[in-house]
Design a protein around this motif. Structure first.
Motif, PDB file in Angstrom:
ATOM      1  N   HIS A 162      35.347  35.478  30.392  1.00 18.12           N
ATOM      2  CA  HIS A 162      34.346  35.269  31.435  1.00 18.12           C
ATOM      3  C   HIS A 162      34.274  33.799  31.847  1.00 18.12           C
ATOM      4  CE1 HIS A 162      31.933  39.060  32.049  1.00 18.12           C
ATOM      5  NE2 HIS A 162      32.822  39.424  31.135  1.00 18.12           N
ATOM      6  N   PHE A 165      37.254  33.007  34.172  1.00 17.57           N
ATOM      7  CA  PHE A 165      37.148  33.604  35.501  1.00 17.57           C
ATOM      8  C   PHE A 165      35.908  33.166  36.279  1.00 17.57           C
ATOM      9  CE2 PHE A 165      39.987  37.166  33.789  1.00 17.57           C
ATOM     10  CZ  PHE A 165      41.124  36.500  34.236  1.00 17.57           C
ATOM     11  N   THR A 166      35.254  32.109  35.829  1.00 14.30           N
ATOM     12  CA  THR A 166      34.248  31.468  36.675  1.00 14.30           C
ATOM     13  C   THR A 166      34.906  30.420  37.557  1.00 14.30           C
ATOM     14  OG1 THR A 166      33.763  29.835  34.946  1.00 14.30           O
ATOM     15  CG2 THR A 166      32.372  31.825  35.010  1.00 14.30           C
ATOM     16  N   ASP A 167      36.178  30.143  37.293  1.00 12.34           N
ATOM     17  CA  ASP A 167      36.941  29.176  38.079  1.00 12.34           C
ATOM     18  C   ASP A 167      37.693  29.920  39.178  1.00 12.34           C
ATOM     19  OD1 ASP A 167      38.835  27.368  39.101  1.00 12.34           O
ATOM     20  OD2 ASP A 167      39.024  26.323  37.186  1.00 12.34           O
ATOM     21  N   PRO A 168      37.394  29.641  40.453  1.00 12.49           N
ATOM     22  CA  PRO A 168      38.056  30.373  41.548  1.00 12.49           C
ATOM     23  C   PRO A 168      39.570  30.180  41.574  1.00 12.49           C
ATOM     24  CG  PRO A 168      36.823  28.479  42.393  1.00 12.49           C
ATOM     25  CD  PRO A 168      36.426  28.658  40.961  1.00 12.49           C
ATOM     26  N   VAL A 171      40.985  32.729  39.204  1.00 11.49           N
ATOM     27  CA  VAL A 171      40.811  34.052  39.800  1.00 11.49           C
ATOM     28  C   VAL A 171      41.923  34.303  40.816  1.00 11.49           C
ATOM     29  CG1 VAL A 171      39.334  35.495  41.262  1.00 11.49           C
ATOM     30  CG2 VAL A 171      38.321  34.109  39.438  1.00 11.49           C
ATOM     31  N   PRO A 226      39.159  39.879  37.212  1.00 15.71           N
ATOM     32  CA  PRO A 226      38.673  38.535  37.533  1.00 15.71           C
ATOM     33  C   PRO A 226      37.711  38.512  38.722  1.00 15.71           C
ATOM     34  CG  PRO A 226      41.003  38.768  38.106  1.00 15.71           C
ATOM     35  CD  PRO A 226      40.631  39.951  37.284  1.00 15.71           C
ATOM     36  N   TYR A 230      34.004  37.111  38.433  1.00 14.82           N
ATOM     37  CA  TYR A 230      33.668  35.945  39.262  1.00 14.82           C
ATOM     38  C   TYR A 230      32.429  36.194  40.117  1.00 14.82           C
ATOM     39  CZ  TYR A 230      34.050  32.143  42.608  1.00 14.82           C
ATOM     40  OH  TYR A 230      33.791  31.040  43.387  1.00 14.82           O
ATOM     41  N   ASP A 232      30.168  38.271  39.441  1.00 16.84           N
ATOM     42  CA  ASP A 232      29.081  38.663  38.561  1.00 16.84           C
ATOM     43  C   ASP A 232      28.510  40.030  38.945  1.00 16.84           C
ATOM     44  OD1 ASP A 232      27.395  38.334  36.399  1.00 16.84           O
ATOM     45  OD2 ASP A 232      25.855  37.287  37.546  1.00 16.84           O
TER      46      ASP A 232
END
Length: 238
Positions: A162, A165-168, A171, A226, A230, A232
């Motif tokens: 997680h 996959f907060t980094d675009p 993703v 992802p 991303y 959420d």
């Protein structure tokens, strides 16, 4: 059993070995996507249990990983060897024949995927290295987050995934790589059956359709993870 050196000396033998390694990789990818489906759950317990279960195999897991990497590399090497053999046998390309509709060999999705198998394979190899670095080697760090499952402390791989996959950028990389995977398997699935001699005129269309469906489902199963994380989106399987 055909000796390895003899198999590698003929085009038929190389195609057979390439098909066998391809089938092995397809089976691994199928099992991998099924295990990763638990990432759609907001609660990380299921995925961490899956990851911890894999880790419990210890040295057997390491042997399996080394074997998988070997199969992957052999698969790519065979593809390059067959490409070079083909170029050596036909140094001058075929003339494009025209039909009433469009030239034979026009840029259909099937032709695009078949002509670029080496390119998509190399891209997937580069992606695999990144993937292993982030989720296999990276989680060995001493500061890796931990989770408790049934009173046992394990690496919180769900949290690591997680976080990545907060980094675009990541993703985009993962989604792009899975599109390449879909194109690669689209042709590879059908080609493997053909090389193994399991094809005839009656099975060609059904096997090809099955390969397309399989490639789409597997690629979609991976690439939406992802995106799901991303943006959420609430846990689909919760």
């Amino acid at each position: 059993m055909i000796p390895l050196t003899k198999a590698l000396s003929s085009s038929v033998g190389k195609k057979l070995l390439m098909a066998l390694t391809g089938v092995g990789l397809i089976l691994f990818i199928l099992l991998h996507v099924l295990g990763n489906l638990s990432l759609y759950k907001a609660d990380g317990t299921t995925f961490n249990l899956y990851a911890a279960g894999m880790e419990s195999f210890g040295v057997l897991l390491t042997i399996a990983e080394v074997g998988l990497a070997t199969v992957f590399i052999v698969h790519i090497v065979l593809a390059v060897m067959l490409k070079l053999d083909h170029k050596a046998a036909r140094p001058i390309g075929y003339k494009k024949l025209k039909t009433k509709g469009r030239p034979v060999g026009a840029s259909t999705p099937s032709n695009i995927s078949s002509r670029n198998m080496i390119i998509t394979g190399v891209v997937l190899l580069a992606f695999l290295i990144l993937h292993i670095w982030q989720f296999r080697i990276g989680k060995m760090a001493t500061d890796a987050p931990r989770a408790e499952i049934n009173g046992v402390s394990v690496v919180d791989l769900h949290h690591i995934v997680h976080t990545v996959f907060t980094d675009p950028l990541y993703v985009a990389i993962y989604v792009g790589a899975m599109l390449f995977l879909g194109f690669h398997m689209r042709h590879g699935f059908w080609s493997a059956f053909q090389s193994l001699g399991a094809m005839n005129a009656r099975l060609t269309k059904p096997v090809y359709a099955l390969g397309v469906a399989f490639a789409i489902l597997v690629a979609a199963g991976f690439l939406f993870i992802p995106i799901w994380i991303y943006f959420d989106i609430p846990g689909m399987l919760s």
